[in-house]
Structure formats: structure tokens, C-alpha cells
Design an enzyme around this catalytic site. Structure first.
Site, mmCIF file in Angstrom:
data_model
loop_
_atom_site.group_PDB
_atom_site.id
_atom_site.type_symbol
_atom_site.label_atom_id
_atom_site.label_comp_id
_atom_site.label_asym_id
_atom_site.label_seq_id
_atom_site.Cartn_x
_atom_site.Cartn_y
_atom_site.Cartn_z
ATOM 1 N N ASP A 45 40.111 95.397 45.450
ATOM 2 C CA ASP A 45 38.689 94.492 44.981
ATOM 3 C C ASP A 45 37.748 95.631 44.745
ATOM 4 O OD1 ASP A 45 37.028 91.845 45.733
ATOM 5 O OD2 ASP A 45 36.156 93.604 46.810
ATOM 6 N N GLU A 94 33.167 96.226 44.203
ATOM 7 C CA GLU A 94 31.925 95.526 44.182
ATOM 8 C C GLU A 94 31.181 96.552 42.975
ATOM 9 O OE1 GLU A 94 31.243 93.250 46.260
ATOM 10 O OE2 GLU A 94 33.292 93.565 47.178
ATOM 11 N N HIS A 109 32.048 90.780 51.038
ATOM 12 C CA HIS A 109 31.403 91.492 49.753
ATOM 13 C C HIS A 109 31.388 93.033 50.151
ATOM 14 C CE1 HIS A 109 30.509 87.393 48.001
ATOM 15 N NE2 HIS A 109 29.937 87.145 49.144
ATOM 16 N N ASP A 151 37.351 92.434 51.827
ATOM 17 C CA ASP A 151 37.526 91.552 50.849
ATOM 18 C C ASP A 151 39.278 91.817 50.684
ATOM 19 O OD1 ASP A 151 35.119 90.591 50.854
ATOM 20 O OD2 ASP A 151 34.691 90.831 48.751
#
Length: 208
Positions: A37, A39, A176, A181
């Protein structure tokens, strides 16, 4: 990130225009894989930047290693992104540039199958930066838990990761952020394996 993106940032419905990776989407339930994951500061890998890289390495269905780092962007972090992720400009001061960490992240993933939710979004950013700084593509095959959710949980009103996690009773506080996540995605992936066996008698049947 452009102000026009504020309020509509949803990587779960966005597919990156960068399609140079050689890996393919598969349906499988391997014992060895990497949950991934990221961001970002926005939706488009050509215009926006990675803020955090996170991954869990699973061997024989057991977590064996973690990768997590913030990334210092060259541009601004909008207030919307800071509110969404909790990542502020001050937090990225002293963090490595993406050019210094993207190859380390690729090495961590090795040749593993990648698992993620709407993973093509994440792969688009990783592939773009690997090509830009290392002249290599991100070529791992990948399993999209968003795709699995459409097969195994058609009754859910939407297929957001948070919706699926709440459906399974998983704590969504702290979402987030990369590692959180990844943990939620891995939890959902293992639940999908159980559901596949319940619905089809064998998870191999939906892998054909």
C-alpha cells in the site's frame, strides 16, 4: 496536488494511466506474497508523488517482515491529503526522496505476488518511479482484493476497503496510513479465502 482534486481523492476508483508494468492480474490464494500500500499527494503518478511506501511480506501464510517509510516529496502536501492520511509536511522532513528508496522497495518485493486493494493504482505509481529512476518496470503479478470482493461479496453496497473491513468486524481506526491499510488488506484477503471455500467448496475453483 491540484485543488481540483480536493474532496474527490479516492484511489479505489482511480486507475493510473501508466500501464508499462509487465505483471498481470491473477486470482489466486498463495501462501507466499507481499501486501502493498502507498499514500500519495494525488491521483496521477505523472503529476503527483508518493508520500509513504508500506508492505508486509508473508511466508507460509505468516507475517515475516515489514517495510515502511515516509517519502519526502518535492512538491506540496495539500491540507486535504494531510487531513486524510495524517501525514503533514513536517513529518516528511528528513525522510528519503523517492529516488533513494524506490529500488529498496522493489528489492523488498522481490519476485513475489503482490496483494492490494485496487492495486493497479499503487502499481502505477511504483512502476512510474522505478522506470524514472532505475529504468526498470515493476513486473510482479498481482492479486486485487477489490476484484475478489466483487466476486465474493456482491451484496455489499460498495467495495471500499473500509466497507469490507467493517463488514468483517475489523478495526478501521488509522486507515489511510500504509501499514494499517496493509494489515486490513491482508486480513480481508485471508477472509476471502475462507469465503471462497464456503461458497465453492474449494478456493481453487474461483482461481480457474
Amino acid at each position: 496536488m491540484q485543488n481540483s482534486f480536493d474532496g474527490i481523492f479516492n484511489k479505489e476508483v482511480f486507475v493510473s494511466p501508466v500501464r508499462k508494468e509487465r505483471g498481470k492480474s491473477i486470482i489466486a490464494f498463495p501462501d507466499d506474497y507481499v501486501v502493498l500500500d502507498i499514500e500519495t499527494t494525488g491521483l496521477n503518478p505523472r503529476l503527483h508523488e508518493i508520500l509513504e511506501l508500506s508492505a508486509l511480506k508473508i511466508k507460509n501464510s505468516v507475517l515475516c517482515e515489514k517495510f515502511n517509510t515516509l517519502v519526502c516529496p518535492s512538491g506540496r502536501i495539500s491540507s486535504y491529503i494531510s487531513n486524510l492520511t495524517g501525514i503533514t509536511p513536517d513529518m516528511t522532513v528528513g525522510a528519503p526522496a523517492i529516488s533513494d528508496v524506490i529500488k529498496k522497495f522493489d528489492d523488498f518485493c522481490e519476485n513475489s505476488i503482490i496483494v492490494g486493494h485496487n492495486i493497479r493504482f499503487d502499481i502505477g505509481f511504483i512502476n512510474h518511479n522505478l522506470l524514472k529512476y532505475c529504468d526498470i518496470p515493476f513486473s510482479n503479478d498481482y492479486i486485487d482484493t477489490l476484484r475478489l470482493s466483487r466476486i465474493l461479496l456482491p451484496e455489499l453496497v460498495n467495495k471500499k476497503l473500509s466497507t469490507i473491513a467493517k463488514h468483517f468486524g475489523f478495526d478501521t481506526i488509522g486507515m489511510h496510513r500504509g501499514l494499517k491499510d496493509c494489515e486490513i488488506t491482508n486480513f480481508c484477503f485471508t477472509k476471502f479465502k475462507e469465503i471462497a471455500i464456503e461458497k465453492f467448496g474449494s478456493y481453487e475453483k474461483i482461481c480457474k
